[in-house]
Motif scaffolding. Structure first.
Motif, PDB file in Angstrom:
ATOM      1  N   GLY A 150      31.409  -1.519  -7.819  1.00 16.17           N
ATOM      2  CA  GLY A 150      30.375  -1.639  -8.833  1.00 16.17           C
ATOM      3  C   GLY A 150      30.979  -1.390 -10.191  1.00 16.17           C
ATOM      4  O   GLY A 150      32.198  -1.193 -10.328  1.00 16.17           O
ATOM      5  N   HIS A 151      30.147  -1.383 -11.193  1.00 14.07           N
ATOM      6  CA  HIS A 151      30.599  -1.108 -12.549  1.00 14.07           C
ATOM      7  C   HIS A 151      31.318   0.233 -12.609  1.00 14.07           C
ATOM      8  O   HIS A 151      30.859   1.233 -12.058  1.00 14.07           O
ATOM      9  CB  HIS A 151      29.388  -1.094 -13.488  1.00 14.07           C
ATOM     10  CG  HIS A 151      29.692  -0.675 -14.887  1.00 14.07           C
ATOM     11  ND1 HIS A 151      30.315  -1.503 -15.795  1.00 14.07           N
ATOM     12  CD2 HIS A 151      29.481   0.498 -15.532  1.00 14.07           C
ATOM     13  CE1 HIS A 151      30.445  -0.867 -16.942  1.00 14.07           C
ATOM     14  NE2 HIS A 151      29.962   0.353 -16.815  1.00 14.07           N
ATOM     15  N   ALA A 152      32.485   0.256 -13.258  1.00 16.34           N
ATOM     16  CA  ALA A 152      33.267   1.482 -13.483  1.00 16.34           C
ATOM     17  C   ALA A 152      33.789   2.100 -12.195  1.00 16.34           C
ATOM     18  O   ALA A 152      34.022   3.304 -12.132  1.00 16.34           O
ATOM     19  CB  ALA A 152      32.447   2.507 -14.272  1.00 16.34           C
ATOM     20  N   SER A 153      34.011   1.271 -11.189  1.00 16.79           N
ATOM     21  CA  SER A 153      34.562   1.780  -9.925  1.00 16.79           C
ATOM     22  C   SER A 153      36.060   1.497  -9.862  1.00 16.79           C
ATOM     23  O   SER A 153      36.699   1.167 -10.866  1.00 16.79           O
ATOM     24  CB  SER A 153      33.843   1.127  -8.740  1.00 16.79           C
ATOM     25  OG  SER A 153      34.170  -0.262  -8.650  1.00 16.79           O
ATOM     26  N   SER A 193      28.760   5.169 -13.329  1.00 19.44           N
ATOM     27  CA  SER A 193      29.268   4.302 -12.271  1.00 19.44           C
ATOM     28  C   SER A 193      28.106   3.672 -11.516  1.00 19.44           C
ATOM     29  O   SER A 193      27.103   4.335 -11.232  1.00 19.44           O
ATOM     30  CB  SER A 193      30.134   5.102 -11.300  1.00 19.44           C
ATOM     31  OG  SER A 193      30.405   4.355 -10.129  1.00 19.44           O
ATOM     32  N   ALA A 194      28.260   2.395 -11.163  1.00 21.01           N
ATOM     33  CA  ALA A 194      27.238   1.710 -10.379  1.00 21.01           C
ATOM     34  C   ALA A 194      27.544   1.747  -8.889  1.00 21.01           C
ATOM     35  O   ALA A 194      26.878   1.078  -8.100  1.00 21.01           O
ATOM     36  CB  ALA A 194      27.086   0.268 -10.847  1.00 21.01           C
ATOM     37  N   GLY A 195      28.549   2.524  -8.510  1.00 25.04           N
ATOM     38  CA  GLY A 195      28.816   2.727  -7.094  1.00 25.04           C
ATOM     39  C   GLY A 195      30.142   2.193  -6.608  1.00 25.04           C
ATOM     40  O   GLY A 195      30.815   1.419  -7.277  1.00 25.04           O
ATOM     41  N   GLY A 196      30.517   2.640  -5.427  1.00 22.88           N
ATOM     42  CA  GLY A 196      31.826   2.332  -4.869  1.00 22.88           C
ATOM     43  C   GLY A 196      32.778   3.491  -5.108  1.00 22.88           C
ATOM     44  O   GLY A 196      32.439   4.463  -5.796  1.00 22.88           O
TER      45      GLY A 196
END
Length: 235
Positions: A154-157, A201-204
């Motif tokens: 995800g975003h920022a991962s 963070s959007a995850g991961g």
């Protein structure tokens, strides 16, 4: 050939006698959790230079601001108005065209800059002898499918976690975070987005140590280089 700022105007004039290609990296300044606010701009410009150097194609300095109203509740995020952004792109493209550049890659390192694709198509319509080709650095489906096939992202991962995007003195968290579906962010206010994402963070996984990020990076460089050589319509 390399970054435009590493050249003099006479060197560019000489280049234009034999070639008319150039890369315009489109970045963003926005929150990236524990990574630099400049992650999208930093990685997009570095990737452009790496891909274009063997082809001898110059790369403009990255445009550091883009369209990112979603993250505007996070301090440090800078979002342009759509009218401002498209006017800026138009001025850049017109300047390049006037000087003799005819094959221009609009390389987007930020998903929110997607309107640049339609703008490029409109710009092309009035200039049949030129082409502004939009290309998503990581958002190209082939690259993002590769990334998500290796691990949740995800975003920022992990997929954006490189030495160049890290901030000195800031430690990358261990482990991972559940993915936040994009649908949950649609229609949300910036304050609601901040509440949903927390650290940003959007995850991961925040970081992977198996070389997955390098695999995605190398694939993105290769694809961009292919587009520089054979991705032009009618050329």
């Amino acid at each position: 050939m390399t970054g435009l700022w590493d050249l003099t105007w006479t060197q560019v004039e000489t280049y234009l006698r034999d070639d008319d290609r150039v890369v315009v990296p489109l970045g963003s300044t926005e929150q990236h959790a524990h990574l630099s606010l400049g992650t999208d701009a930093i990685l997009c410009e570095r990737g452009a230079v790496e891909a274009a150097a063997p082809e001898g194609v110059p790369v403009l300095p990255v445009l550091p601001f883009g369209l990112t109203p979603t993250f505007s509740a996070y301090p440090g995020t800078i979002s342009l108005r759509m009218t401002t952004y498209l006017a800026l792109l138009g001025d850049v493209l017109d300047s390049l065209y006037t000087q003799g550049f005819r094959r221009i890659v609009l390389l987007s390192g930020h998903g929110g800059n997607a309107p640049a694709q339609q703008f490029g198509q409109e710009w092309n319509a009035g200039r049949p002898d030129a082409e502004a080709m939009f290309h998503g650095w990581y958002t190209d489906p082939r690259i993002w499918s590769l990334a998500t096939g290796l691990a949740e992202a995800g975003h920022a991962s992990w997929v954006e976690n490189f030495p160049a995007s890290r901030v000195e003195g800031v430690e990358t968290p261990a482990g991972s975070k559940p993915l936040v579906p994009p649908s949950a962010l649609q229609g949300a206010t910036p304050e609601q987005v901040k509440e949903l994402l927390g650290d940003g963070s959007a995850g991961g996984a925040y970081q992977l140590d198996g070389g997955e990020a390098d695999t995605v990076w190398n694939a993105a460089v290769t694809l961009l280089r292919e587009r520089l050589t054979s991705g032009w319509h009618g050329r």
